[in-house]
Enzyme design. Structure first.
Site, short mmCIF file in Angstrom:
data_model
loop_
_atom_site.label_atom_id
_atom_site.label_comp_id
_atom_site.label_asym_id
_atom_site.label_seq_id
_atom_site.Cartn_x
_atom_site.Cartn_y
_atom_site.Cartn_z
CG PHE A 75 1.45 -4.81 15.31
CD1 PHE A 75 1.33 -3.43 15.32
CD2 PHE A 75 0.29 -5.57 15.33
CE1 PHE A 75 0.08 -2.82 15.38
CE2 PHE A 75 -0.96 -4.98 15.39
CZ PHE A 75 -1.07 -3.60 15.41
CB ALA B 41 19.53 10.54 20.24
CB CYS C 246 6.39 0.68 8.68
SG CYS C 246 6.20 -1.04 8.15
CB THR D 67 -0.94 0.02 1.22
OG1 THR D 67 -0.17 -0.13 2.42
CG2 THR D 67 -1.97 -1.11 1.14
#
Length: 451
Positions: free
Chosen positions: A152, A255, A263, A86
């Site tokens: 997931f 960081a 995704c 998609t």
């Protein structure tokens, strides 16, 4: 159970291999004949730890097969998973459902008897309703159910995520469909995996909300790291301190140069567009996406400043190209923006990645790819660590120092500390490590030089 999976890309192949390993009979289907031929020969088109072995094992044992045709596998299946791409539409960022709806039409034509159509692809809220409508238009007489079952899976840890999930989200409006899905995932119950049944639209939203929240955590800690640099704090100590709070958690508080992959960037843009369409603008998510885009360009400026503000004609070594370790995925990788900006400023790029260089060649031009990290740094005036591969965690810094033209180490993943780098004779620049992350007395590079 008999399962057909439409789409043999990352999600479809991992899902098919894991379900087959549970004992289900699975057929993975794809229109790409060359991909299916490769899979039938045992060749895996993507890099994912343990996937090749899992596919091979279940193919040999006859539980996992591959096909380019839809009719027979779908007509025999009790559940059909839609796991096609998609991609974001270029005009507005919304998820393009062309592949999903094309697959649904093919599936509808082949269905026989009661079947659960499972949308595994990441799709906007309300797509399940649209899928139902398309099937009804093609085959109004069919007895079927449409279920949302978002994935997931973390690239690099997909097998473990599938077999030991935090939760399995199923959006179903039909009791029979719930029973089918419970049977498909029953082998996981020994691991006490929570099977969460909810409304279909809620399941579709859960996927987007989860990714948006995780991406926001990354954007947040990156902004905190900038503040740490100016205030003289260490972002790793700060992240550890706040991550021990169970309300916050330690994950996604590292960081670095920003998030990438297939995704987060795509799903954030789709959620922003979805929010705009529903008249509920997602300001925090919009900001997270903008902060991340700016972050990648800022990392290029950091490297340029570490080289004295000028990189034209100079060689920069890049260690790591993929957006994260344990994958060959280059999609939206920070390395792309960083390398492109450095090239725009006139730098010559040498690069090494343990598995991602073939993919990198498809998206990056004029890069010299090297055989290992030590070859990569030879003659370079700076080395930047962009991806935190295990292979980069215990480099011989003394050896690297002797191979380089100048001792500039820009550690965008904070693998090494300032003291460790200083001991090896490097001029160190990290991320969020207080004053050790700031290049003092260097001219600020105009934005025009780095895109």
């Amino acid at each position: 159970m008999r399962v057909a999976i439409i789409g043999s890309g990352y999600v479809g192949l991992v899902t098919g291999a894991c379900l087959a390993d549970f004992g289900h009979t699975v057929v993975c289907i794809d229109r790409d004949a060359s991909k299916i031929e490769s899979l039938q020969r045992g060749e895996i088109p993507i890099y994912e730890p343990q996937l090749s072995e899992l596919v091979s094992k279940n193919a040999i044992e006859g539980r996992l097969t591959f096909s380019t045709t839809v009719a027979d596998p779908v007509s025999d299946a009790e559940a059909v998973f839609i796991a096609v791409g998609t991609p974001a539409r270029s005009r507005d960022g919304q998820a393009d459902l062309t592949f999903v709806l094309d697959a649904v039409r093919d599936v509808a034509a082949a269905l026989r008897g009661y079947t659960v159509v499972v949308v595994k692809s990441t799709v906007p809220v309300g797509t399940g309703d649209n899928v139902e409508r398309v099937i009804r238009e093609v085959r109004p007489e069919l007895d079927y159910a449409v279920v949302s079952n978002p994935e997931f899976l973390r690239e690099g840890a997909a097998i473990a995520d599938f077999k030991r999930p935090d939760r399995i989200v199923v959006g179903a409006e039909d009791d029979r469909a719930r029973d089918v899905m419970a049977e498909i995932y029953r082998p996981l119950f020994l691991n006490k995996a929570p099977l969460l049944f909810m409304a279909r639209r809620s399941a579709e939203m859960t996927k987007y909300a989860a990714n948006a929240f995780l991406a926001t955590k990354i954007a947040f800690i990156n902004e905190v790291s900038d503040l740490c640099e100016q205030a003289g704090a260490d972002v790793q100590e700060v992240a550890h301190g706040i991550g021990l709070d169970k309300r916050i958690g330690s994950k996604f508080l590292h960081a670095g140069p920003g998030f990438g992959g297939s995704c987060f960037p795509k799903d954030l843009q789709a959620m922003i567009k979805m929010a705009q369409d529903h008249g509920a603008p997602a300001r925090i998510i919009e900001t997270a996406a903008a902060v991340n885009d700016q972050r990648k360009r800022a990392m290029a400026r950091r490297i340029i400043r570490a080289c004295g503000g000028i990189v034209r004609g100079r060689t920069i070594a890049m260690l790591g190209l993929t957006f994260k370790p344990n994958t060959d995925d280059m999609r939206e990788s920070p390395a792309i923006s960083i390398i492109t900006a450095l090239q725009d400023a006139g730098a010559r790029i040498r690069a090494y990645d343990p598995v991602g260089m073939d993919r990198a060649r498809e998206v990056l031009d004029d890069v010299e790819y090297c055989r290992d990290a030590y070859d990569c740094v030879t003659g370079a005036e700076a080395v930047a660590i962009v991806t935190e591969w295990d292979a980069f965690r215990a480099l011989d810094l003394d050896r690297i120092r002797t191979l380089m033209a100048r001792p500039n180490l820009i550690d965008l993943r904070n693998i090494y500390g300032p003291d460790q780098a200083d001991k090896a004779g490097f001029r160190y620049v990290g991320v969020g490590r207080g004053k050790a992350s700031i290049v003092d007395h260097e001219p600020r590079v105009p934005l025009a030089l780095v895109g």
